[in-house]
Design an enzyme around this catalytic site. Structure first.
Site, PDB file in Angstrom:
ATOM      1  CE  LYS A  28       0.689   1.469   4.454  1.00 18.50           C
ATOM      2  NZ  LYS A  28       1.402   2.651   4.847  1.00 18.50           N
TER       3      LYS A  28
ATOM      4  CG  ASP B 108      -1.097  -0.688   8.581  1.00 18.03           C
ATOM      5  OD1 ASP B 108      -1.941   0.138   8.971  1.00 18.03           O
ATOM      6  OD2 ASP B 108       0.090  -0.390   8.317  1.00 18.03           O
TER       7      ASP B 108
HETATM    8  P1  ATP Z   1       4.155  -0.580   7.896  1.00 17.72           P
HETATM    9  O1  ATP Z   1       3.912   0.179   6.642  1.00 17.72           O
HETATM   10  O2  ATP Z   1       2.945  -1.345   8.389  1.00 17.72           O
HETATM   11  O3  ATP Z   1       4.846   0.213   8.961  1.00 17.72           O
HETATM   12  P2  ATP Z   1       6.612  -1.644   7.085  1.00 17.72           P
HETATM   13  O4  ATP Z   1       6.690  -1.614   5.596  1.00 17.72           O
HETATM   14  O5  ATP Z   1       7.240  -0.483   7.767  1.00 17.72           O
HETATM   15  O6  ATP Z   1       5.130  -1.771   7.518  1.00 17.72           O
HETATM   16  P3  ATP Z   1       7.257  -4.437   7.204  1.00 17.72           P
HETATM   17  O7  ATP Z   1       8.005  -4.636   5.942  1.00 17.72           O
HETATM   18  O8  ATP Z   1       5.861  -4.913   7.238  1.00 17.72           O
HETATM   19  O9  ATP Z   1       7.320  -2.901   7.657  1.00 17.72           O
HETATM   20  O10 ATP Z   1       8.078  -5.174   8.376  1.00 17.72           O
HETATM   21  C1  ATP Z   1       8.669  -4.570   9.476  1.00 17.72           C
HETATM   22  C2  ATP Z   1       9.352  -5.636  10.341  1.00 17.72           C
HETATM   23  O11 ATP Z   1       8.488  -6.744  10.570  1.00 17.72           O
HETATM   24  C3  ATP Z   1      10.598  -6.189   9.696  1.00 17.72           C
HETATM   25  O12 ATP Z   1      11.720  -5.647  10.337  1.00 17.72           O
HETATM   26  C4  ATP Z   1      10.519  -7.725   9.857  1.00 17.72           C
HETATM   27  O13 ATP Z   1      11.552  -8.246  10.646  1.00 17.72           O
HETATM   28  C5  ATP Z   1       9.186  -7.997  10.513  1.00 17.72           C
HETATM   29  N1  ATP Z   1       8.375  -8.954   9.723  1.00 17.72           N
HETATM   30  C6  ATP Z   1       7.600  -9.921  10.198  1.00 17.72           C
HETATM   31  N2  ATP Z   1       6.974 -10.586   9.216  1.00 17.72           N
HETATM   32  C7  ATP Z   1       7.356 -10.025   8.060  1.00 17.72           C
HETATM   33  C8  ATP Z   1       7.059 -10.286   6.688  1.00 17.72           C
HETATM   34  N3  ATP Z   1       6.240 -11.274   6.309  1.00 17.72           N
HETATM   35  N4  ATP Z   1       7.616  -9.475   5.754  1.00 17.72           N
HETATM   36  C9  ATP Z   1       8.426  -8.463   6.133  1.00 17.72           C
HETATM   37  N5  ATP Z   1       8.775  -8.202   7.403  1.00 17.72           N
HETATM   38  C10 ATP Z   1       8.240  -8.966   8.364  1.00 17.72           C
END
Ligand code: ATP
Length: 290
Positions: free
Chosen positions: A11, A137
Site C-alpha cells: 500500500k 494495518d
Molecule cells: P508498515 O507500513 O505497516 O509500517 P513496514 O513496511 O514499515 O510496515 P514491514 O516490511 O511490514 O514494515 O516489516 C517490518 C518488520 O516486521 C521487519 O523488520 C521484519 O523483521 C518484521 N516482519 C515480520 N513478518 C514479516 C514479513 N512477512 N515481511 C516483512 N517483514 C516482516
C-alpha cells in the site's frame, strides 16, 4: 495435498494525518490508503504432519513465530481447529520496513489463503477482526483498494476507486524505524495537515492533478529532517515528470505518479543511477472495483 498461490500487495499513503497521542502511547491517525500492484508471492501447501513450516527467498528474514505469515497460520490453526499441516513459501518483492505494509499484507493474504484453501466458513469481516489482533494495518490489507483508515489504522471506510496511474516506488537504502518516527513526532512541528474530505471528493472525481496537489504526510516533518534523501527523492521524481510525489507511511519509501510508463521508466533509470537505489519499481494502482 492442496495448494493455493496468493499475491500480497503493498500500500501507499495518499494522505497521513496524526490527530493526537493516546494514553496507551499509540497515535490516532486519519489516512487515505491505496493498494498498488507491487506484491509478495505466497504459496501455501497442506501437509500431513500437522505442523507449520515456513520458508522465504530472503535468508535473513525470520521464518518462525516472529514472521507475520507464521503468526497468521498459527492463529488460523488455533481459531478454526485445523488439523492439517501448512507449508508456506514467501517470496518478498515489497521492500521491508519501508512504510508499505509488506508484513501486514503477507499476514492478510495468509489469513485469506488458508480460509480459501480449506473452505473455512469465515467472511472477510471475521478475518479482519482476527487480523486486527496481529497488526493495525492487517484489516486494511484484507479490504484493499482505496480506503480511509482511522483510529490506529483499523477503522475503515471504503472510498471510491482511485484514478488509474503509473506509480514509481523508490526505497532509499536507509533504515527508518516506525517506532522512532512516531516517538519523535510532535504536532507542534506540523505546519500542513491533509484535508481528507477534500481528498475523498478529488478521488471521487478522478481528479489526479487535484489529488497530487493535496497529497500530504505529516510524518515527513520527522523523517525529512533526519533523512534529507527523502526530500531529494521527492524533488527528483517531480523533476523527472511526476505529477505528484510523497513519502509513504513512516517512510522511507517515496512514490511518484506518472502519466506514462515511458516517463516513469526514464525517471527510474535516472534516479537509480543518481542515488544508487536498488529497490525501485514501476507499478500501477490496484482497485477492487471500477
Ligand atoms: P508498515 O507500513 O505497516 O509500517 P513496514 O513496511 O514499515 O510496515 P514491514 O516490511 O511490514 O514494515 O516489516 C517490518 C518488520 O516486521 C521487519 O523488520 C521484519 O523483521 C518484521 N516482519 C515480520 N513478518 C514479516 C514479513 N512477512 N515481511 C516483512 N517483514 C516482516
Amino acid at each position: 495435498m492442496k495448494q493455493i498461490k496468493l499475491n500480497a500487495r503493498a500500500k501507499i499513503n495518499i494522505t497521513l494525518d496524526v490527530l493526537r497521542k493516546r494514553e496507551d502511547g499509540y497515535h490516532d491517525l486519519s489516512m487515505i490508503m491505496q493498494t498498488i500492484n507491487l506484491c509478495d508471492n505466497i504459496t501455501i501447501n497442506t501437509t500431513e504432519d500437522g505442523n507449520i513450516k515456513m520458508t522465504s527467498n530472503y535468508s535473513w528474514l525470520p521464518c518462525d513465530e516472529r514472521n507475520l505469515v507464521y503468526k497468521a497460520a498459527a492463529l488460523m490453526k488455533e481459531t478454526y481447529n485445523i488439523k492439517e499441516g501448512l507449508l508456506i513459501h514467501l517470496v518478498k518483492n515489497i521492500p521491508v520496513a519501508a512504510g508499505m505494509a509488506g508484513g501486514s499484507s503477507d499476514c492478510a493474504a495468509t489469513l485469506v489463503g488458508i480460509r480459501n484453501l480449506l473452505k473455512i466458513k469465515a467472511d472477510d469481516n471475521e478475518l479482519m477482526k482476527l487480523g486486527k489482533t496481529l497488526g493495525a494495518d492487517v484489516p486494511y490489507c484484507i479490504l484493499r483498494g482505496t480506503a480511509l483508515a482511522e483510529g490506529i489504522g483499523e477503522k475503515l471506510t471504503v472510498l471510491p476507486p482511485f484514478p488509474n496511474t503509473i506509480v514509481l516506488v523508490a526505497k532509499p537504502p536507509i533504515n527508518v524505524s516506525t517506532a522512532t518516527v512516531f516517538g519523535s513526532f510532535d504536532l507542534k512541528n506540523v505546519n500542513k495537515h491533509p484535508d481528507n474530505n477534500k481528498m475523498t471528493e478529488l478521488i471521487k472525481n478522478k481528479d489526479l492533478e487535484g489529488i497530487c496537489e493535496n497529497m500530504c504526510n505529516v510524518l515527513e516533518s520527522v523523517t525529512i529532517k533526519n533523512y534529507p534523501i527523502i526530500a531529494e527523492l521527492k524533488s527528483s521524481m517531480l523533476y523527472e515528470g511526476a505529477i505528484g510525489s510523497l513519502m509513504s507511511g513512516s517512510g522511507p519509501t517515496v512514490f511518484g505518479f506518472y502519466k506514462s510508463y515511458e516517463k516513469a521508466l526514464k525517471a527510474l533509470k535516472n534516479i537509480r543511477a543518481k542515488y544508487h537505489i536498488k529497490e525501485i519499481y514501476i507499478t500501477t494502482v490496484f482497485n477492487t472495483s471500477k
